[in-house]
Design an enzyme around this catalytic site. Structure first.
Site, PDB file in Angstrom:
ATOM      1  N   ASP A 174       7.952 -10.410  -2.144  1.00  0.00           N
ATOM      2  CA  ASP A 174       7.006  -9.302  -2.085  1.00  0.00           C
ATOM      3  C   ASP A 174       7.338  -8.332  -3.209  1.00  0.00           C
ATOM      4  O   ASP A 174       8.520  -8.107  -3.520  1.00  0.00           O
ATOM      5  CB  ASP A 174       7.064  -8.570  -0.743  1.00  0.00           C
ATOM      6  CG  ASP A 174       5.899  -7.602  -0.590  1.00  0.00           C
ATOM      7  OD1 ASP A 174       4.813  -8.056  -0.176  1.00  0.00           O
ATOM      8  OD2 ASP A 174       6.063  -6.412  -0.921  1.00  0.00           O
ATOM      9  N   GLU A 187       6.136  -4.449  -5.153  1.00  0.00           N
ATOM     10  CA  GLU A 187       5.342  -3.230  -5.235  1.00  0.00           C
ATOM     11  C   GLU A 187       5.077  -2.983  -6.712  1.00  0.00           C
ATOM     12  O   GLU A 187       5.931  -3.275  -7.552  1.00  0.00           O
ATOM     13  CB  GLU A 187       6.067  -2.041  -4.600  1.00  0.00           C
ATOM     14  CG  GLU A 187       6.475  -2.255  -3.146  1.00  0.00           C
ATOM     15  CD  GLU A 187       5.327  -2.607  -2.225  1.00  0.00           C
ATOM     16  OE1 GLU A 187       4.185  -2.168  -2.502  1.00  0.00           O
ATOM     17  OE2 GLU A 187       5.551  -3.317  -1.229  1.00  0.00           O
ATOM     18  N   HIS A 190       4.824  -1.585   3.298  1.00  0.00           N
ATOM     19  CA  HIS A 190       4.495  -1.283   1.907  1.00  0.00           C
ATOM     20  C   HIS A 190       5.733  -1.008   1.054  1.00  0.00           C
ATOM     21  O   HIS A 190       5.621  -0.423  -0.022  1.00  0.00           O
ATOM     22  CB  HIS A 190       3.498  -0.125   1.792  1.00  0.00           C
ATOM     23  CG  HIS A 190       2.156  -0.444   2.365  1.00  0.00           C
ATOM     24  ND1 HIS A 190       1.402  -1.509   1.936  1.00  0.00           N
ATOM     25  CD2 HIS A 190       1.431   0.166   3.338  1.00  0.00           C
ATOM     26  CE1 HIS A 190       0.271  -1.547   2.621  1.00  0.00           C
ATOM     27  NE2 HIS A 190       0.270  -0.551   3.480  1.00  0.00           N
ATOM     28  N   ASP A 194       8.212  -5.840   3.759  1.00  0.00           N
ATOM     29  CA  ASP A 194       7.112  -6.812   3.787  1.00  0.00           C
ATOM     30  C   ASP A 194       7.608  -8.239   3.566  1.00  0.00           C
ATOM     31  O   ASP A 194       7.096  -9.183   4.170  1.00  0.00           O
ATOM     32  CB  ASP A 194       6.068  -6.444   2.731  1.00  0.00           C
ATOM     33  CG  ASP A 194       5.269  -5.206   3.116  1.00  0.00           C
ATOM     34  OD1 ASP A 194       5.453  -4.696   4.235  1.00  0.00           O
ATOM     35  OD2 ASP A 194       4.456  -4.753   2.284  1.00  0.00           O
TER      36      ASP A 194
END
Length: 226
Positions: free
Chosen positions: A29, A31, A167, A172
């Site tokens: 994951d 960001e 998030h 995540d």
């Protein structure tokens, strides 16, 4: 909800005809500062290694994206410019990321988005990397049919998975790893083999800012991403 299926992972052959003795997964994951790999950057990446039975390793780091993080993304992720100011650049962590991903199936929730960023930035760092992709949205639609939505927040609530840090890359990624584990416990490896053998999802970069996002898979089904 609890599933007990002790079927062990089977060997597969990817498009380059390499054979794994066991399925090895890297659940990823990220960001980011936006939705376009060529113009935006990664602010955090987490990788959970999984052998098809259990988690075997974990990695997470903030990344300096060399650009300002938009306020709405700061509000969503909690990652600020100050937090990443002293973080390593992607090219500084690229060797470790490459070594964790190589010879593993790339797993993510909306895999095309995460994969596009990681592949682009690894390429910029001098690594020619590609991997089979497994999207846990598509896997969940097959293994856990009939749910109202398949975005990570909705899916984990329905499956009773608690996300520590929604998030954020680590929270995540850990939740996605639990989805993978539950899917394997319920149906074994057959759905994964099936999805890996099918055509890839049509490429469409999905911005993390969207409130309601849909994507079509190779069957033309709409996938709710949030």
């Amino acid at each position: 909800m609890s599933y007990k299926n002790k079927e062990k992972p089977l060997a597969i052959i990817d498009k380059k005809m390499r054979t794994w003795s066991l399925m090895e997964f890297a659940i990823v994951d990220i960001e980011t500062t936006g939705g376009m790999p060529h113009t935006h950057g990664i602010t955090e990446i987490a990788i959970v290694m999984h052998n098809g039975v259990e988690v075997t390793g974990k990695y997470v780091t903030l990344v300096n994206p060399r650009q300002k993080i938009p306020p709405f993304i700061v509000n969503m992720t909690g990652i600020s410019d100050e937090m990443v100011a002293q973080a390593p650049l992607f090219e500084e962590v690229a060797p470790q990321i490459y070594n964790l991903l190589k010879d593993r199936i790339f797993v993510a929730h909306n895999a095309s988005f995460d994969y596009s960023f990681v592949r682009y930035l690894l390429g910029k760092s001098g690594y020619d990397w590609s991997a089979p992709k497994l999207c846990t949205i598509r896997l969940s639609k097959k293994v856990f049919p009939g749910l109202e939505k398949y975005g990570l927040g909705s899916l984990t609530r329905d499956l009773g998975i608690r996300i520590e840090g929604r998030h954020r890359a680590w929270g995540d990624a850990q939740a996605t790893a639990e989805v993978l584990t539950m899917a394997i416990e319920k149906e074994g490896m057959a759905p994964i083999h099936y999805l890996l053998a099918k055509k890839e999802v049509r490429k469409k970069v999905v911005p993390p800012s969207a409130d309601t996002i849909e994507e079509e898979n190779s069957d033309g089904d709409k996938i709710d991403l949030i």
